[in-house]
Write a protein that holds these residues in place. Structure first.
Motif, PDB file in Angstrom:
ATOM      1  N   UNK A  57      -0.284 -78.635  31.159  1.00 59.00           N
ATOM      2  CA  UNK A  57       0.623 -78.315  30.044  1.00 59.00           C
ATOM      3  C   UNK A  57       1.066 -79.584  29.325  1.00 59.00           C
ATOM      4  N   UNK A  58       1.336 -80.635  30.096  1.00 55.46           N
ATOM      5  CA  UNK A  58       1.732 -81.907  29.495  1.00 55.46           C
ATOM      6  C   UNK A  58       0.580 -82.498  28.689  1.00 55.46           C
ATOM      7  N   UNK A  59      -0.642 -82.353  29.183  1.00 54.01           N
ATOM      8  CA  UNK A  59      -1.810 -82.839  28.447  1.00 54.01           C
ATOM      9  C   UNK A  59      -1.958 -82.096  27.121  1.00 54.01           C
ATOM     10  N   UNK A  60      -1.700 -80.787  27.128  1.00 51.79           N
ATOM     11  CA  UNK A  60      -1.757 -80.012  25.887  1.00 51.79           C
ATOM     12  C   UNK A  60      -0.694 -80.505  24.903  1.00 51.79           C
ATOM     13  N   UNK A  61       0.479 -80.850  25.414  1.00 49.43           N
ATOM     14  CA  UNK A  61       1.544 -81.368  24.548  1.00 49.43           C
ATOM     15  C   UNK A  61       1.107 -82.691  23.917  1.00 49.43           C
ATOM     16  N   UNK A  62       0.436 -83.533  24.687  1.00 47.93           N
ATOM     17  CA  UNK A  62      -0.067 -84.807  24.155  1.00 47.93           C
ATOM     18  C   UNK A  62      -1.116 -84.536  23.091  1.00 47.93           C
ATOM     19  N   UNK A  63      -2.017 -83.599  23.371  1.00 47.19           N
ATOM     20  CA  UNK A  63      -3.075 -83.270  22.409  1.00 47.19           C
ATOM     21  C   UNK A  63      -2.484 -82.747  21.095  1.00 47.19           C
ATOM     22  N   UNK A  64      -1.372 -82.021  21.184  1.00 44.66           N
ATOM     23  CA  UNK A  64      -0.706 -81.507  19.985  1.00 44.66           C
ATOM     24  C   UNK A  64       0.011 -82.624  19.231  1.00 44.66           C
ATOM     25  N   UNK A  65       0.356 -83.684  19.936  1.00 41.78           N
ATOM     26  CA  UNK A  65       1.006 -84.837  19.314  1.00 41.78           C
ATOM     27  C   UNK A  65       2.505 -84.841  19.525  1.00 41.78           C
ATOM     28  N   UNK A  66       3.038 -86.025  19.674  1.00 35.03           N
ATOM     29  CA  UNK A  66       4.477 -86.192  19.856  1.00 35.03           C
ATOM     30  C   UNK A  66       5.141 -86.110  18.481  1.00 35.03           C
ATOM     31  N   UNK A  67       6.290 -85.450  18.437  1.00 34.67           N
ATOM     32  CA  UNK A  67       7.015 -85.322  17.172  1.00 34.67           C
ATOM     33  C   UNK A  67       8.266 -86.198  17.205  1.00 34.67           C
ATOM     34  N   UNK A  68       8.831 -86.396  16.040  1.00 34.37           N
ATOM     35  CA  UNK A  68      10.097 -87.136  15.977  1.00 34.37           C
ATOM     36  C   UNK A  68      11.169 -86.413  16.775  1.00 34.37           C
ATOM     37  N   UNK A  69      11.160 -85.087  16.730  1.00 33.09           N
ATOM     38  CA  UNK A  69      12.145 -84.299  17.487  1.00 33.09           C
ATOM     39  C   UNK A  69      11.965 -84.494  18.991  1.00 33.09           C
ATOM     40  N   UNK A  70      10.695 -84.559  19.444  1.00 30.76           N
ATOM     41  CA  UNK A  70      10.433 -84.798  20.874  1.00 30.76           C
ATOM     42  C   UNK A  70      11.082 -86.101  21.317  1.00 30.76           C
ATOM     43  N   UNK A  71      10.888 -87.156  20.526  1.00 30.72           N
ATOM     44  CA  UNK A  71      11.409 -88.467  20.916  1.00 30.72           C
ATOM     45  C   UNK A  71      12.909 -88.578  20.695  1.00 30.72           C
ATOM     46  N   UNK A  72      13.444 -87.828  19.729  1.00 32.86           N
ATOM     47  CA  UNK A  72      14.889 -87.871  19.475  1.00 32.86           C
ATOM     48  C   UNK A  72      15.676 -87.308  20.651  1.00 32.86           C
ATOM     49  N   UNK A  73      15.085 -86.358  21.368  1.00 36.89           N
ATOM     50  CA  UNK A  73      15.773 -85.741  22.507  1.00 36.89           C
ATOM     51  C   UNK A  73      15.289 -86.284  23.850  1.00 36.89           C
TER      52      UNK A  73
ATOM     53  N   UNK B 277       3.465 -97.238  20.047  1.00 38.44           N
ATOM     54  CA  UNK B 277       4.271 -96.225  19.358  1.00 38.44           C
ATOM     55  C   UNK B 277       5.530 -95.876  20.153  1.00 38.44           C
ATOM     56  N   UNK B 278       5.666 -96.490  21.321  1.00 34.01           N
ATOM     57  CA  UNK B 278       6.877 -96.419  22.146  1.00 34.01           C
ATOM     58  C   UNK B 278       7.169 -95.030  22.697  1.00 34.01           C
ATOM     59  N   UNK B 279       6.129 -94.389  23.248  1.00 35.92           N
ATOM     60  CA  UNK B 279       6.334 -93.118  23.921  1.00 35.92           C
ATOM     61  C   UNK B 279       5.454 -93.020  25.166  1.00 35.92           C
ATOM     62  N   UNK B 280       5.884 -92.165  26.059  1.00 34.68           N
ATOM     63  CA  UNK B 280       5.102 -91.809  27.247  1.00 34.68           C
ATOM     64  C   UNK B 280       5.324 -90.326  27.505  1.00 34.68           C
ATOM     65  N   UNK B 281       4.316 -89.692  28.076  1.00 34.30           N
ATOM     66  CA  UNK B 281       4.441 -88.292  28.469  1.00 34.30           C
ATOM     67  C   UNK B 281       4.123 -88.194  29.945  1.00 34.30           C
ATOM     68  N   UNK B 282       5.029 -87.597  30.690  1.00 35.07           N
ATOM     69  CA  UNK B 282       4.806 -87.337  32.106  1.00 35.07           C
ATOM     70  C   UNK B 282       4.598 -85.839  32.283  1.00 35.07           C
ATOM     71  N   UNK B 283       4.363 -85.426  33.514  1.00 38.61           N
ATOM     72  CA  UNK B 283       4.205 -83.997  33.788  1.00 38.61           C
ATOM     73  C   UNK B 283       5.457 -83.220  33.399  1.00 38.61           C
ATOM     74  N   UNK B 284       6.604 -83.893  33.410  1.00 33.59           N
ATOM     75  CA  UNK B 284       7.869 -83.194  33.166  1.00 33.59           C
ATOM     76  C   UNK B 284       8.410 -83.300  31.752  1.00 33.59           C
ATOM     77  N   UNK B 285       8.162 -84.453  31.073  1.00 34.62           N
ATOM     78  CA  UNK B 285       8.829 -84.638  29.783  1.00 34.62           C
ATOM     79  C   UNK B 285       8.284 -85.836  29.018  1.00 34.62           C
ATOM     80  N   UNK B 286       8.737 -85.940  27.778  1.00 30.71           N
ATOM     81  CA  UNK B 286       8.495 -87.116  26.946  1.00 30.71           C
ATOM     82  C   UNK B 286       9.527 -88.178  27.291  1.00 30.71           C
TER      83      UNK B 286
END
Length: 147
Positions: free
Chosen positions: A13-29, A75-84
């Motif tokens: 699921x986390x890989x799918x989120x990465x494939x969809x791309x990180x959004x500004x809202x994802x990183x804001x929260x 781009x200053x982001x990371x995605x783990x199994x649990x969250x951005x």
């Protein structure tokens, strides 16, 4: 569903989120992770270790993340199994601050040794990229095989 299958599903699921791309809202929260450093477990599972703030479940301080799925330090982001995570400066910058405070001119990277039980530091980002790609292939093949 057993724990292994549940965890594999979280990683996919986390890989799918990465494939969809990180959004500004994802990183804001997202929690902030500063002075982060990649580590790997004995099973070659990558994680990040660093100073977190703003985590929804953990107090501010030093943590290890859940399994790392993807990272883009530029781009200053990371995605783990649990969250951005929103990434701040890496651990190498913290080492530089310590070296400056101790008046160690030109201290080499890795001169600050911090033990994270069960993990080894992995400072070579190209090796981390290879490891993350291998996990992606593994998760996709297990999914196709129906494991």
């Amino acid at each position: 569903m057993n724990n292994r299958h549940f965890w594999a599903q979280k990683i996919r699921s986390a890989m799918k989120a990465v494939d969809a791309g990180v959004s500004e809202a994802d990183l804001a929260t997202a929690p902030n992770l500063t002075y982060w450093r990649p580590h790997i477990s004995r099973q070659w599972a990558p994680i990040l270790w660093g100073m977190v703030s703003g985590h929804p479940e953990l107090s501010d301080g030093w943590i290890t993340t859940s399994q790392l799925v993807a990272i883009d330090p530029n781009l200053r982001w990371a995605r783990t199994a649990s969250r951005w995570y929103a990434l701040g400066p890496p651990f190498s910058e913290y080492e530089a601050i310590i070296a400056q405070g101790l008046k160690f001119e030109g201290a080499p990277a890795g001169f600050v040794q911090i033990e994270v039980p069960g993990y080894m530091p992995l400072d070579d980002m190209s090796r981390l990229d290879e490891l993350l790609a291998a996990w992606r292939v593994r998760m996709q093949s297990e999914n196709e095989e129906g494991h």
